[in-house]
Design a protein around this motif. Structure first.
Motif, short mmCIF file in Angstrom:
data_model
loop_
_atom_site.label_atom_id
_atom_site.label_comp_id
_atom_site.label_asym_id
_atom_site.label_seq_id
_atom_site.Cartn_x
_atom_site.Cartn_y
_atom_site.Cartn_z
N THR A 1 48.66 -11.38 -37.13
CA THR A 1 48.30 -12.23 -36.33
C THR A 1 47.26 -11.56 -35.30
O THR A 1 46.17 -11.83 -35.28
N PHE B 1 32.68 -20.75 -33.02
CA PHE B 1 33.81 -21.97 -32.79
C PHE B 1 33.09 -23.23 -33.22
O PHE B 1 33.83 -24.26 -33.40
N ASP C 1 41.28 -19.58 -34.65
CA ASP C 1 40.81 -21.08 -35.07
C ASP C 1 40.52 -21.65 -33.85
O ASP C 1 40.08 -23.01 -33.78
N GLY C 2 40.16 -21.11 -32.80
CA GLY C 2 39.77 -21.56 -31.33
C GLY C 2 40.67 -22.35 -30.59
O GLY C 2 40.31 -23.08 -29.74
N SER C 3 41.86 -22.80 -30.96
CA SER C 3 42.82 -23.41 -30.45
C SER C 3 43.06 -23.22 -28.88
O SER C 3 43.54 -24.29 -28.27
N ASN C 4 43.11 -22.07 -28.70
CA ASN C 4 43.28 -21.77 -27.31
C ASN C 4 41.84 -21.38 -26.45
O ASN C 4 41.97 -20.76 -25.39
N ALA C 5 40.76 -21.80 -26.93
CA ALA C 5 39.42 -21.48 -26.37
C ALA C 5 39.38 -21.92 -25.02
O ALA C 5 38.75 -21.42 -23.96
N GLU C 6 40.11 -23.06 -24.72
CA GLU C 6 40.01 -23.66 -23.15
C GLU C 6 40.99 -23.34 -22.53
O GLU C 6 40.79 -23.12 -21.18
N LEU D 1 42.63 -17.10 -30.06
CA LEU D 1 43.05 -17.09 -31.60
C LEU D 1 41.84 -17.36 -32.18
O LEU D 1 40.92 -18.07 -31.92
#
Length: 170
Positions: free
Chosen positions: A121, A35, A148-153, A146
């Motif tokens: 997906t 990420f 792209d790391g958009s939900n990493a938090e 996801l």
């Protein structure tokens, strides 16, 4: 808490996943590097050729002795496994389960409800199974991230099962 995640539904083979064993899987991804942009997608054959070439060159230059650096490298890898944050792609597991031809969606069943993804997906999802060298026991055994790391938090937590669903009959 159950530490096994079944893949069920519109698949040829219903399989179970044990995130506790993934630390030993060569397909694991170091999420800190992934990420942060430290790793790129790699061609496995190209990586194999590069590693084989490096090994060959090392033996030509140094002979077939094992220099002390190899022990240091192994120790570093062990330390990394004990302190790293890792995940693994869902794709190879879906491939092994062999979704039926008319399968369209993958549903992650969690303790809080369900999250649905189209099949393509879902293949790119990363299942996080380790944080700082520790398994995800409290709200695990795995989190879905996801690519792209958009939900990493705020990952999808408490995954209890993965269900493949069919679309309308053709």
């Amino acid at each position: 808490m159950e530490m096994i995640i079944p893949i069920t539904g519109a698949v040829k083979f219903q399989i179970t996943l044990d995130p506790g064993t993934w630390i030993f899987d060569d397909r694991k991804i170091d999420l800190d590097e992934f990420f942060s942009g430290g790793t790129d997608e790699k061609d496995e054959m190209e990586e194999y050729k590069r590693a084989t070439g490096a090994h060959w060159s090392r033996e030509i230059m140094e002979g077939a002795v094992f220099p002390p650096t190899l022990k240091t490298e192994r120790k570093f890898q062990k330390t990394q496994m004990l302190t790293g944050t890792f995940g693994i792609r869902l794709e190879p597991f879906l491939k092994n389960a062999q979704p039926l031809e008319n399968a369209e969606r993958v549903v992650l069943e969690t303790a809080e409800g369900e999250e649905s993804f189209d099949l393509e997906t879902a293949k790119s999802l990363i299942l996080k199974f380790s944080q700082n060298g520790q398994p995800l026991r409290e709200d695990g055994p795995a989190y879905a991230l996801l690519p792209d790391g958009s939900n990493a938090e705020a990952p999808i937590r408490n995954i209890r099962a993965i269900r493949v669903e069919q679309g309308p009959a053709a």
